[in-house]
Design a protein around this motif. Structure first.
Motif, PDB file in Angstrom:
ATOM      1  N   THR A  22       0.864  -1.173   0.000  1.00  0.00           N
ATOM      2  CA  THR A  22       0.000   0.000   0.000  1.00  0.00           C
ATOM      3  C   THR A  22       0.902   1.224   0.000  1.00  0.00           C
ATOM      4  O   THR A  22       2.078   1.147   0.392  1.00  0.00           O
ATOM      5  N   PRO A  23       0.404   2.380  -0.421  1.00  0.00           N
ATOM      6  CA  PRO A  23       1.252   3.583  -0.371  1.00  0.00           C
ATOM      7  C   PRO A  23       1.827   3.877   1.019  1.00  0.00           C
ATOM      8  O   PRO A  23       3.015   4.214   1.123  1.00  0.00           O
ATOM      9  N   PRO A  24       1.049   3.747   2.105  1.00  0.00           N
ATOM     10  CA  PRO A  24       1.664   3.993   3.417  1.00  0.00           C
ATOM     11  C   PRO A  24       2.796   3.015   3.738  1.00  0.00           C
ATOM     12  O   PRO A  24       3.743   3.388   4.448  1.00  0.00           O
ATOM     13  N   GLU A  25       2.713   1.789   3.236  1.00  0.00           N
ATOM     14  CA  GLU A  25       3.800   0.841   3.471  1.00  0.00           C
ATOM     15  C   GLU A  25       5.067   1.266   2.743  1.00  0.00           C
ATOM     16  O   GLU A  25       6.176   1.133   3.267  1.00  0.00           O
ATOM     17  N   VAL A  26       4.932   1.795   1.517  1.00  0.00           N
ATOM     18  CA  VAL A  26       6.092   2.322   0.808  1.00  0.00           C
ATOM     19  C   VAL A  26       6.656   3.525   1.567  1.00  0.00           C
ATOM     20  O   VAL A  26       7.870   3.659   1.742  1.00  0.00           O
ATOM     21  N   ALA A  27       5.776   4.390   2.028  1.00  0.00           N
ATOM     22  CA  ALA A  27       6.221   5.557   2.806  1.00  0.00           C
ATOM     23  C   ALA A  27       6.960   5.117   4.061  1.00  0.00           C
ATOM     24  O   ALA A  27       7.955   5.745   4.467  1.00  0.00           O
ATOM     25  N   GLN A  28       6.504   4.045   4.690  1.00  0.00           N
ATOM     26  CA  GLN A  28       7.167   3.536   5.893  1.00  0.00           C
ATOM     27  C   GLN A  28       8.560   3.009   5.558  1.00  0.00           C
ATOM     28  O   GLN A  28       9.525   3.266   6.281  1.00  0.00           O
ATOM     29  N   LEU A  29       8.684   2.269   4.438  1.00  0.00           N
ATOM     30  CA  LEU A  29       9.993   1.770   4.033  1.00  0.00           C
ATOM     31  C   LEU A  29      10.959   2.920   3.739  1.00  0.00           C
ATOM     32  O   LEU A  29      12.161   2.814   4.000  1.00  0.00           O
ATOM     33  N   TYR A  30      10.425   4.003   3.195  1.00  0.00           N
ATOM     34  CA  TYR A  30      11.257   5.172   2.899  1.00  0.00           C
ATOM     35  C   TYR A  30      11.346   6.138   4.084  1.00  0.00           C
ATOM     36  O   TYR A  30      11.822   7.270   3.929  1.00  0.00           O
ATOM     37  N   ASN A  31      10.864   5.711   5.234  1.00  0.00           N
ATOM     38  CA  ASN A  31      11.022   6.482   6.470  1.00  0.00           C
ATOM     39  C   ASN A  31      10.413   7.878   6.375  1.00  0.00           C
ATOM     40  O   ASN A  31      10.971   8.860   6.869  1.00  0.00           O
TER      41      ASN A  31
ATOM     42  N   ALA B 159      -2.392  11.317  -1.608  1.00  0.00           N
ATOM     43  CA  ALA B 159      -3.200  11.566  -0.408  1.00  0.00           C
ATOM     44  C   ALA B 159      -2.908  10.566   0.696  1.00  0.00           C
ATOM     45  O   ALA B 159      -3.019  10.901   1.880  1.00  0.00           O
ATOM     46  N   ALA B 160      -2.502   9.349   0.336  1.00  0.00           N
ATOM     47  CA  ALA B 160      -2.227   8.333   1.354  1.00  0.00           C
ATOM     48  C   ALA B 160      -0.918   8.590   2.082  1.00  0.00           C
ATOM     49  O   ALA B 160      -0.799   8.301   3.271  1.00  0.00           O
ATOM     50  N   VAL B 161       0.079   9.124   1.379  1.00  0.00           N
ATOM     51  CA  VAL B 161       1.380   9.340   2.029  1.00  0.00           C
ATOM     52  C   VAL B 161       1.464  10.715   2.692  1.00  0.00           C
ATOM     53  O   VAL B 161       2.361  10.946   3.515  1.00  0.00           O
ATOM     54  N   ALA B 162       0.551  11.613   2.343  1.00  0.00           N
ATOM     55  CA  ALA B 162       0.516  12.944   2.955  1.00  0.00           C
ATOM     56  C   ALA B 162      -0.879  13.190   3.525  1.00  0.00           C
ATOM     57  O   ALA B 162      -1.637  14.015   3.007  1.00  0.00           O
ATOM     58  N   PRO B 163      -1.256  12.469   4.589  1.00  0.00           N
ATOM     59  CA  PRO B 163      -2.619  12.589   5.143  1.00  0.00           C
ATOM     60  C   PRO B 163      -2.959  14.030   5.505  1.00  0.00           C
ATOM     61  O   PRO B 163      -2.140  14.761   6.042  1.00  0.00           O
ATOM     62  N   GLY B 164      -4.180  14.402   5.169  1.00  0.00           N
ATOM     63  CA  GLY B 164      -4.657  15.747   5.478  1.00  0.00           C
ATOM     64  C   GLY B 164      -4.478  16.737   4.354  1.00  0.00           C
ATOM     65  O   GLY B 164      -5.117  17.802   4.352  1.00  0.00           O
ATOM     66  N   ALA B 165      -3.607  16.414   3.391  1.00  0.00           N
ATOM     67  CA  ALA B 165      -3.393  17.348   2.278  1.00  0.00           C
ATOM     68  C   ALA B 165      -4.630  17.419   1.397  1.00  0.00           C
ATOM     69  O   ALA B 165      -5.273  16.404   1.122  1.00  0.00           O
ATOM     70  N   ARG B 166      -4.965  18.603   0.970  1.00  0.00           N
ATOM     71  CA  ARG B 166      -6.022  18.777  -0.019  1.00  0.00           C
ATOM     72  C   ARG B 166      -5.469  18.415  -1.403  1.00  0.00           C
ATOM     73  O   ARG B 166      -4.282  18.616  -1.666  1.00  0.00           O
ATOM     74  N   ILE B 167      -6.322  17.922  -2.260  1.00  0.00           N
ATOM     75  CA  ILE B 167      -5.923  17.527  -3.611  1.00  0.00           C
ATOM     76  C   ILE B 167      -6.698  18.360  -4.626  1.00  0.00           C
ATOM     77  O   ILE B 167      -7.927  18.435  -4.569  1.00  0.00           O
ATOM     78  N   ALA B 168      -5.991  19.012  -5.546  1.00  0.00           N
ATOM     79  CA  ALA B 168      -6.621  19.732  -6.656  1.00  0.00           C
ATOM     80  C   ALA B 168      -6.243  19.012  -7.943  1.00  0.00           C
ATOM     81  O   ALA B 168      -5.056  18.863  -8.247  1.00  0.00           O
ATOM     82  N   VAL B 169      -7.237  18.531  -8.670  1.00  0.00           N
ATOM     83  CA  VAL B 169      -6.991  17.784  -9.898  1.00  0.00           C
ATOM     84  C   VAL B 169      -7.371  18.665 -11.087  1.00  0.00           C
ATOM     85  O   VAL B 169      -8.514  19.119 -11.198  1.00  0.00           O
TER      86      VAL B 169
ATOM     87  N   GLY C  97      11.154  -5.211   0.803  1.00  0.00           N
ATOM     88  CA  GLY C  97      11.355  -4.988   2.216  1.00  0.00           C
ATOM     89  C   GLY C  97      10.060  -5.142   2.975  1.00  0.00           C
ATOM     90  O   GLY C  97       9.003  -5.449   2.401  1.00  0.00           O
ATOM     91  N   SER C  98      10.111  -4.920   4.266  1.00  0.00           N
ATOM     92  CA  SER C  98       8.918  -4.972   5.102  1.00  0.00           C
ATOM     93  C   SER C  98       9.113  -4.048   6.290  1.00  0.00           C
ATOM     94  O   SER C  98      10.245  -3.800   6.738  1.00  0.00           O
ATOM     95  N   ASN C  99       7.971  -3.541   6.786  1.00  0.00           N
ATOM     96  CA  ASN C  99       7.978  -2.598   7.904  1.00  0.00           C
ATOM     97  C   ASN C  99       8.917  -1.423   7.597  1.00  0.00           C
ATOM     98  O   ASN C  99       8.723  -0.727   6.628  1.00  0.00           O
ATOM     99  N   HIS C 100       9.949  -1.220   8.408  1.00  0.00           N
ATOM    100  CA  HIS C 100      10.857  -0.101   8.185  1.00  0.00           C
ATOM    101  C   HIS C 100      12.154  -0.524   7.499  1.00  0.00           C
ATOM    102  O   HIS C 100      13.075   0.284   7.387  1.00  0.00           O
ATOM    103  N   THR C 101      12.222  -1.763   7.040  1.00  0.00           N
ATOM    104  CA  THR C 101      13.491  -2.285   6.548  1.00  0.00           C
ATOM    105  C   THR C 101      13.454  -2.584   5.058  1.00  0.00           C
ATOM    106  O   THR C 101      12.649  -3.407   4.595  1.00  0.00           O
ATOM    107  N   ILE C 102      14.328  -1.918   4.305  1.00  0.00           N
ATOM    108  CA  ILE C 102      14.504  -2.224   2.884  1.00  0.00           C
ATOM    109  C   ILE C 102      15.536  -3.355   2.788  1.00  0.00           C
ATOM    110  O   ILE C 102      16.655  -3.229   3.279  1.00  0.00           O
ATOM    111  N   THR C 103      15.144  -4.451   2.148  1.00  0.00           N
ATOM    112  CA  THR C 103      16.071  -5.576   1.999  1.00  0.00           C
ATOM    113  C   THR C 103      16.803  -5.551   0.669  1.00  0.00           C
ATOM    114  O   THR C 103      17.900  -6.104   0.550  1.00  0.00           O
ATOM    115  N   ASN C 104      16.210  -4.898  -0.324  1.00  0.00           N
ATOM    116  CA  ASN C 104      16.868  -4.819  -1.629  1.00  0.00           C
ATOM    117  C   ASN C 104      16.216  -3.709  -2.447  1.00  0.00           C
ATOM    118  O   ASN C 104      14.991  -3.553  -2.428  1.00  0.00           O
TER     119      ASN C 104
END
Length: 533
Positions: free
Chosen positions: A179-188, A259-269, A369-376
């Motif tokens: 999910t996008p938040p999981e990618v954000a978590q891996l990228y700290n 929007a998933a990695v920056a919660p609360g941000a407004r989106i203008a399309v 990777g998983s959680n906060h750890t990038i394995t490759n």
């Protein structure tokens, strides 16, 4: 400037306006003379100088309009020219320097000394022209570009669908996608910042989203659905087609990741026609939007530089320079077809607008990777026509802030020194892609289209924490010390998707596959706060 040999002896060519027919396209007859159309004219303005990254104060939109708008005398001359040729002025954006004209194909053909013809391509039909656009000699220093006479599809979305998947939640033990938040978590990415003061602008050239899909998707993530504002340009609006493989996939991917990695941000399309004129108007509208006021703009559409006219690229680059002066960060996908950028002529190409020196070009990796750890993490390259774009621009010169990045000369004959693409990278391989919900169905989607909104979300987070915009951030990023660990340096792989090796291998430091690397969001935020405070 060369004189036109056509109807008007006092007409001159607009430099860089020449067009040729698309490959595999054939003429099928003259355009209907009474058909109504619109064209966008770019008019000169006072030049923008001395743009400094990390400057303490960017121009407000109001100040920009006061200092850099169209000269009233120039506007009068263009209005007179339009009136003389039966053209109506539909819209004027004095800050952006654009004027939208409407009229018949016959009147436009006479006004700009062009022959407009209908063409049939294997995938679509379009109204096109060949050769240059012409203007009266007394307007040669006033009009910089005329776009929209040709309405061929200008850009392609840079996303790749892997598969439909059910359900989203799978065992972490064998979970190839995120999910996008999981990618954000891996990228700290910082996880405790609400971006309620930020607006992320997203440029879309077709398709749309379904509100009920977004509600379902964000509920599944435990994140409130974002507030979304649709901005219609040239008659285009949020209009989902029901085909996830088409523009709908792009629109929803962009919204759901940002929007998933920056919660609360407004989106203008910003929805616009997929033409050079539509793309330009979408960008100028977003940059000079006094209502939504986006601090960062995500663009996942583009095409090889050779598919653009020089006048259109210069017009858009001028708009990106406006963004830099206003403190707006532009994040652009670098393309999904490797170093050829989908042009099969034996040469290497880079994607525009990612090649503009005023945008943050976003390349792709394969992330594990998983959680906060990038394995490759390696360069995204799946083989034939499926991998991160990148290389050396044949239009834009090497910027001063890239001079110490060891950008190689172009691998094409002539070995041109130019702007290196991309600047940064992030997860893009569909095999390790993002779980999204589009047109009522669940998919795993990758492509550099995912990286632009990912970085836009990170910039929004940093802007929120800093209490101001980082704006034109490229020079600062290139000046950061490796000891700050703001980037994961990607050193394995290349982006030659045809032969398996190539002229642009990954290496320590910057490279033409993944730029400076993928982010450590928290470390990058700390570095930028230090620079901007």
């Amino acid at each position: 400037m060369d004189k036109s040999n056509l109807e008007h002896a006092n007409y001159v060519r607009i430099p860089g306006s020449e067009r040729t027919a698309l490959p595999s396209a054939r003429k099928i007859g003259s355009a209907e003379p009474n058909e109504q159309m619109s064209v966008t004219v770019l008019v000169r303005r006072p030049s923008i100088t001395n743009i400094k990254p990390s400057q303490s104060r960017f121009l407000s939109r109001e100040q920009f309009a006061a200092d850099h708008s169209i000269d009233p005398e120039d506007l009068k001359k263009v209005e007179q020219f339009s009136h003389e040729h039966g053209l109506e002025i539909k819209e004027i954006n004095v800050a952006a320097g654009t004027i939208v004209l409407t009229g018949s194909i016959l009147d436009f053909s006479k006004a700009f000394d062009v022959e407009l013809t209908n063409y049939e391509h294997t995938d679509f039909t379009y109204r096109g022209r060949e050769g240059h656009v012409h203007i009266p000699e007394d307007l040669a220093d006033i009009i910089e570009a005329v776009v929209g006479l040709d309405n061929r599809p200008q850009a392609i979305p840079h996303f790749r669908i892997l598969e439909e998947t059910e359900p989203f939640a799978r065992s972490n033990a064998a979970k190839p996608s995120f999910t996008p938040p999981e990618v954000a978590q891996l990228y700290n990415f910082p996880s405790d910042i609400n971006c309620n003061d930020q607006c992320i602008g997203i440029i879309e050239l077709g398709g749309g989203y379904r509100s009920d899909d977004l509600e379902t998707y964000f509920n599944s993530l435990g994140i409130p659905s974002p507030t979304i504002t649709d901005v219609s340009i040239g008659g285009k609006k949020n209009q989902p087609t029901g085909d996830p493989n088409g523009p709908d996939g792009e629109v929803v991917l962009d919204i759901e990741i940002a929007a998933a990695v920056a919660p609360g941000a407004r989106i203008a399309v910003y929805f616009a026609p997929n033409t050079d004129a539509g793309f330009l108007r979408a960008i100028t509208t977003a940059i000079h939007d006094n209502v939504s006021k986006p601090s960062v703009i995500s663009i996942s559409w583009g095409n090889a530089e050779s598919r653009w006219t020089l006048q259109a690229m210069k017009a858009m680059n001028r708009a990106f320079q406006d963004a830099a002066a206003l403190g707006i960060t532009i994040c652009c996908a670098s393309g999904d077809t490797g170093s050829s950028d989908g042009i099969n002529d034996g040469l290497v190409h880079v994607d525009f607008p990612a090649s503009s020196p005023y945008v943050l070009g976003c390349g792709g990796t394969r992330l594990e990777g998983s959680n906060h750890t990038i394995t490759n993490e390696v360069v995204w390259n799946e083989g034939i026509d499926s991998g991160t774009g990148g290389g050396v621009s044949h239009v834009f010169d090497l910027p001063s802030w890239q001079e110490k990045a060891h950008v190689p000369p172009s691998a094409n004959p002539g070995s041109r020194a130019g702007r290196g693409v991309p600047d940064v990278a992030g997860n893009a391989d569909p095999a390790t892609g993002y779980e999204v919900l589009v047109d009522g169905r669940r998919f795993i989607i990758g492509g550099t289209s995912a990286v632009a909104p990912l970085w836009a979300g990170l910039i929004a987070i940093i802007n929120q924490k800093l209490g101001r915009s980082v704006g034109f951030v490229n020079p600062v990023l290139y000046s950061l010390s490796p000891e700050g660990k703001a980037f994961h340096d990607i050193t394995i792989g290349n982006n030659d998707t045809d032969h398996g090796t190539g002229p642009y291998p990954s290496q320590a430091g910057w490279d033409a596959c993944t730029g400076l690397g993928s982010p450590d969001g928290t470390q990058l935020m700390k570095e930028l706060i230090t620079r901007y405070s």
